[in-house]
Design an enzyme around this catalytic site. Structure first.
Site, PDB file in Angstrom:
ATOM      1  N   HIS A 470       0.822  -1.209   0.000  1.00 54.54           N
ATOM      2  CA  HIS A 470       0.000   0.000   0.000  1.00 54.54           C
ATOM      3  C   HIS A 470       0.859   1.263   0.000  1.00 54.54           C
ATOM      4  O   HIS A 470       0.458   2.286   0.560  1.00 54.54           O
ATOM      5  CB  HIS A 470      -0.901   0.016   1.242  1.00 54.54           C
ATOM      6  CG  HIS A 470      -1.954  -1.034   1.237  1.00 54.54           C
ATOM      7  ND1 HIS A 470      -2.680  -1.386   2.351  1.00 54.54           N
ATOM      8  CD2 HIS A 470      -2.423  -1.810   0.231  1.00 54.54           C
ATOM      9  CE1 HIS A 470      -3.541  -2.338   2.034  1.00 54.54           C
ATOM     10  NE2 HIS A 470      -3.406  -2.621   0.761  1.00 54.54           N
TER      11      HIS A 470
HETATM   12  C1  LIG Z   1      -0.094  -7.327  -4.902  1.00 56.01           C
HETATM   13  C2  LIG Z   1      -0.966  -6.180  -4.480  1.00 56.01           C
HETATM   14  C3  LIG Z   1      -2.152  -6.437  -3.802  1.00 56.01           C
HETATM   15  C4  LIG Z   1      -2.962  -5.376  -3.403  1.00 56.01           C
HETATM   16  N1  LIG Z   1      -4.189  -5.640  -2.866  1.00 56.01           N
HETATM   17  C5  LIG Z   1      -5.050  -4.622  -2.649  1.00 56.01           C
HETATM   18  C6  LIG Z   1      -6.395  -4.874  -2.302  1.00 56.01           C
HETATM   19  O1  LIG Z   1      -6.859  -6.016  -2.215  1.00 56.01           O
HETATM   20  N2  LIG Z   1      -7.201  -3.800  -2.084  1.00 56.01           N
HETATM   21  C7  LIG Z   1      -6.751  -2.518  -2.185  1.00 56.01           C
HETATM   22  O2  LIG Z   1      -7.525  -1.592  -1.939  1.00 56.01           O
HETATM   23  N3  LIG Z   1      -5.482  -2.256  -2.530  1.00 56.01           N
HETATM   24  C8  LIG Z   1      -4.636  -3.268  -2.814  1.00 56.01           C
HETATM   25  N4  LIG Z   1      -3.375  -3.003  -3.258  1.00 56.01           N
HETATM   26  C9  LIG Z   1      -2.944  -1.598  -3.383  1.00 56.01           C
HETATM   27  C10 LIG Z   1      -3.579  -0.832  -4.539  1.00 56.01           C
HETATM   28  O3  LIG Z   1      -3.822  -1.670  -5.633  1.00 56.01           O
HETATM   29  C11 LIG Z   1      -2.673   0.354  -4.906  1.00 56.01           C
HETATM   30  O4  LIG Z   1      -2.515   1.192  -3.780  1.00 56.01           O
HETATM   31  C12 LIG Z   1      -3.217   1.203  -6.043  1.00 56.01           C
HETATM   32  O5  LIG Z   1      -3.501   0.404  -7.165  1.00 56.01           O
HETATM   33  C13 LIG Z   1      -2.200   2.282  -6.416  1.00 56.01           C
HETATM   34  O6  LIG Z   1      -2.706   3.052  -7.477  1.00 56.01           O
HETATM   35  P1  LIG Z   1      -1.800   4.114  -8.216  1.00 56.01           P
HETATM   36  O7  LIG Z   1      -2.646   4.727  -9.267  1.00 56.01           O
HETATM   37  O8  LIG Z   1      -1.137   5.004  -7.237  1.00 56.01           O
HETATM   38  O9  LIG Z   1      -0.592   3.283  -8.885  1.00 56.01           O
HETATM   39  P2  LIG Z   1      -0.606   1.968  -9.775  1.00 56.01           P
HETATM   40  O10 LIG Z   1      -1.962   1.379  -9.854  1.00 56.01           O
HETATM   41  O11 LIG Z   1       0.491   1.103  -9.272  1.00 56.01           O
HETATM   42  O12 LIG Z   1      -0.272   2.499 -11.247  1.00 56.01           O
HETATM   43  C14 LIG Z   1       0.947   3.026 -11.660  1.00 56.01           C
HETATM   44  C15 LIG Z   1       1.076   2.723 -13.157  1.00 56.01           C
HETATM   45  O13 LIG Z   1       2.097   3.543 -13.704  1.00 56.01           O
HETATM   46  C16 LIG Z   1       2.884   2.772 -14.601  1.00 56.01           C
HETATM   47  N5  LIG Z   1       4.209   3.399 -14.664  1.00 56.01           N
HETATM   48  C17 LIG Z   1       5.070   3.570 -13.635  1.00 56.01           C
HETATM   49  N6  LIG Z   1       6.193   4.181 -14.068  1.00 56.01           N
HETATM   50  C18 LIG Z   1       6.016   4.385 -15.389  1.00 56.01           C
HETATM   51  C19 LIG Z   1       6.851   4.975 -16.386  1.00 56.01           C
HETATM   52  N7  LIG Z   1       8.070   5.471 -16.086  1.00 56.01           N
HETATM   53  N8  LIG Z   1       6.376   5.013 -17.659  1.00 56.01           N
HETATM   54  C20 LIG Z   1       5.140   4.542 -17.962  1.00 56.01           C
HETATM   55  N9  LIG Z   1       4.320   3.963 -17.056  1.00 56.01           N
HETATM   56  C21 LIG Z   1       4.766   3.892 -15.776  1.00 56.01           C
HETATM   57  C22 LIG Z   1       2.909   1.394 -13.935  1.00 56.01           C
HETATM   58  O14 LIG Z   1       3.286   0.391 -14.860  1.00 56.01           O
HETATM   59  C23 LIG Z   1       1.479   1.271 -13.436  1.00 56.01           C
HETATM   60  O15 LIG Z   1       0.623   0.722 -14.410  1.00 56.01           O
HETATM   61  C24 LIG Z   1      -2.542  -4.039  -3.658  1.00 56.01           C
HETATM   62  C25 LIG Z   1      -1.357  -3.789  -4.347  1.00 56.01           C
HETATM   63  C26 LIG Z   1      -0.574  -4.846  -4.769  1.00 56.01           C
HETATM   64  C27 LIG Z   1       0.697  -4.540  -5.532  1.00 56.01           C
END
Ligand SMILES: Cc1cc2nc3c(=O)[nH]c(=O)nc-3n(C[C@H](O)[C@H](O)[C@H](O)COP(=O)(O)OP(=O)(O)OC[C@H]3O[C@@H](n4cnc5c(N)ncnc54)[C@H](O)[C@@H]3O)c2cc1C
Length: 532
Positions: A470
């Protein structure tokens, strides 16, 4: 160079929401750039497929973690790298957190992020199968539903919570979080609802939305202090894209701060030491890393009620077949079935721990976490402190975009965090000792009944626990000197650049972070469109 109004970096939980909403009325050309591939694999749509995905390199990037406390277990953090980002590989638990979390953000300087505003955003975003009740949303793009199967063991677990004073909840996302019930999940009719399937797929046919996959963004391009585009790598090719209005980083809590630092926004001394020209001295970039640590209590069962034997051989085949034919059964369910929010100590005014029940047990031992089921029936209880105070960091170690940043979670840095972990283990032990579970549980195998003192418990949870994945807070919003973005999510000190993802949370929400990351995307879209 191709020019767009908005460029969104990262198609994760927040990025997909942005892509949908910024392209919705057709006024703007929007580019969404994602490092990973498309999300067509059935291992994403099948909720339990994430177990296999996390161990592969195809849709997940694995990050090394540097612990300064050598008593901690070695860790590697997986992050989704595909359309949907981590929402495509997560456990599908849907937890909004406590209304006070958002009021706390506002009190810390994030004006306009209190529950009065964010509660409304949640309602607009959601399509909750439980129907409207003034708090839940219906008719929005994001489908949510409760765990459907009522097993005797899950029912006994809920009864045990009730006998400890928790209210039984039909909806575990109510305004008063304290209670126990079945998990709410981002699953519809047995199929994962990722940010991509909810927000991006319906928008993909729009002509003003371009989605580029397998394109890795290396830095933000500036003219003076104005962000004007991005430099990307696709295979051997370097490509630049221009943004007429704004570049929006939604690369997540590890890679948004990395991209800012690579582009000259961060601690000036740190950047100069790596030979990077400084565009804005912003000492908070990469600081304030917040993460949940999962404390595990494992128990042997007297009865064959776990799923330990369901993921191998013939049984796996049957479960997979049942899933692909009917979208039902074990493979259609979330990581956990029952969830509780509890006050683990007297004198608290709100729950300080999330406790989830997992109907499996894993082989222990070794320095790193393994994913091998025990050869007998057992269960795990996972408990984590909802609002840890410890703060870590994510800092680049070179000017090379392909190098991973140095990630230091710095768990258990405060006495409160250490005491809460110990209280959580004691609370779970009390829960498992309730009469409702007496016909199910046999003996504790982890930490083990010989582990009793505070020091012993802390030492075992450090060695046997795990991150909950998280990571948040590394580009926090606010108005103090360490705030990276202002409450409108604009990067302070430059123009044409925002960060919209889990990294802007000033503190962790009380629960899993996918819901909050998506609502940040929703609220962020409102703020961007207001200025358009
Ligand atoms: C294994 C796992 C289980 C989880 N389980 C849960 C759950 O059950 N319930 C819950 O609420 N939360 C859960 N979480 C946490 C939750 O999914 C994350 O907090 C949330 O998805 C984060 O969203 P975000 O938009 O910040 O980043 P992310 O969803 O991680 O998105 C970031 C995106 O940016 C892309 N990116 C990064 N750098 C670059 C770059 N330089 N160029 C192009 N693209 C790039 C990545 O590839 C990715 O697709 C879990 C997370 C993981 C990893």
């Amino acid at each position: 160079m191709d020019t767009f109004d908005y460029i969104i970096v990262g198609a994760g939980s927040a990025g997909c929401v942005l892509a949908n909403r910024l392209s919705e009325d057709g006024r703007f050309r929007v580019l969404l750039v994602e490092a990973g591939p498309t999300d067509g694999t059935p291992l994403i749509s099948m909720p339990k497929g994430f177990g296999a995905l996390l161990q592969s390199q195809s849709h997940v990037r694995h990050f090394d973690v540097a612990h300064e406390d050598k008593a901690m277990r070695k860790e590697i953090w997986p992050k989704g790298m595909t359309l949907g980002g981590s929402s495509s590989v997560n456990g599908t638990l849907y937890v909004r957190g406590q209304p006070q979390d958002y009021d706390d953000w506002e009190a810390l300087g994030a004006a306009g992020w209190g529950w009065d505003v964010i509660g409304e955003c949640y309602k607009q975003m959601e399509d909750n199968s439980l129907g409207a009740d003034g708090v839940r949303g219906v008719g929005g793009p994001l489908h949510i539903s409760p765990h459907p199967d009522r097993s005797p063991l899950s029912e006994a677990m809920i009864d045990a919570g009730v006998s400890l004073g928790l209210k039984r909840r039909e909806d575990t996302n109510g305004l008063d979080q304290e209670g126990i019930g079945y998990t709410m999940r981002t699953i519809k009719d047995g199929v994962r609802v990722s940010a991509s399937s909810a927000f991006l797929h319906p928008a993909k046919k729009r002509k003003n939305l371009i989605v580029e996959t397998r394109v890795f963004v290396e830095k933000i391009l500036f003219e003076g202090t104005r962000a004007v585009g991005i430099r990307c790598r696709q295979g051997d090719q370097s490509i630049d894209y221009k943004a007429g209005k704004e570049v929006i980083l939604s690369a997540g809590s590890l890679q948004s701060p990395q991209l800012l630092q690579l582009s000259g926004i961060g601690s000036a001394d740190h950047l100069r030491g790596l030979g990077i020209d400084v565009i804005q001295d912003s000492p908070g970039v990469g600081q304030n890393l917040r993460e949940h640590w999962m404390n595990i209590v494992q128990q042997k069962l007297q009865v064959p009620a776990s799923t330990n034997f369901q993921f191998g051989g013939f049984r796996l085949l049957v479960n997979a077949l049942q899933y692909f034919l009917f979208k039902r059964g074990l493979m259609s369910t979330s990581s956990h079935e029952v969830i509780g929010f509890a006050k683990t100590r007297p004198g608290l005014d709100r729950p300080d721990a999330e406790i989830v029940f997992a109907p499996f047990s894993l082989v222990q031992g070794g320095e790193e976490a393994k994913f091998a089921f025990e050869p007998w029936h057992g269960i795990q209880m996972h408990g984590f402190q909802l609002r840890p105070e410890s703060q870590g960091s994510v800092m680049i170690k070179s000017a090379d975009p392909a190098d991973q940043p140095v990630i230091k979670p710095n768990y258990f840095a405060t006495e409160n965090d250490r005491q809460t972990a110990i209280s959580i283990v004691r609370y779970i032990r009390e829960l498992l000792a309730q009469p409702a579970l007496k016909d199910f549980v046999a003996e504790e195998t982890l930490p083990g009944l010989d582990v009793q003192s505070d020091d012993e418990i802390l030492s075992v949870v450090k060695k046997t626990g795990s991150s909950v994945f998280h990571a948040s807070g590394t580009c926090k919003m606010g108005q103090d000197d360490m705030a990276v973005v202002d409450p409108e999510l604009r990067v302070r000190g430059v123009s044409g650049l925002r960060v919209v993802d889990a990294s802007v949370m000033p503190t962790l929400v009380s629960g899993n972070t996918n819901a909050a990351a998506m609502v940040i995307g929703w609220r962020g879209s409102d703020l961007i469109l207001k200025d358009a």
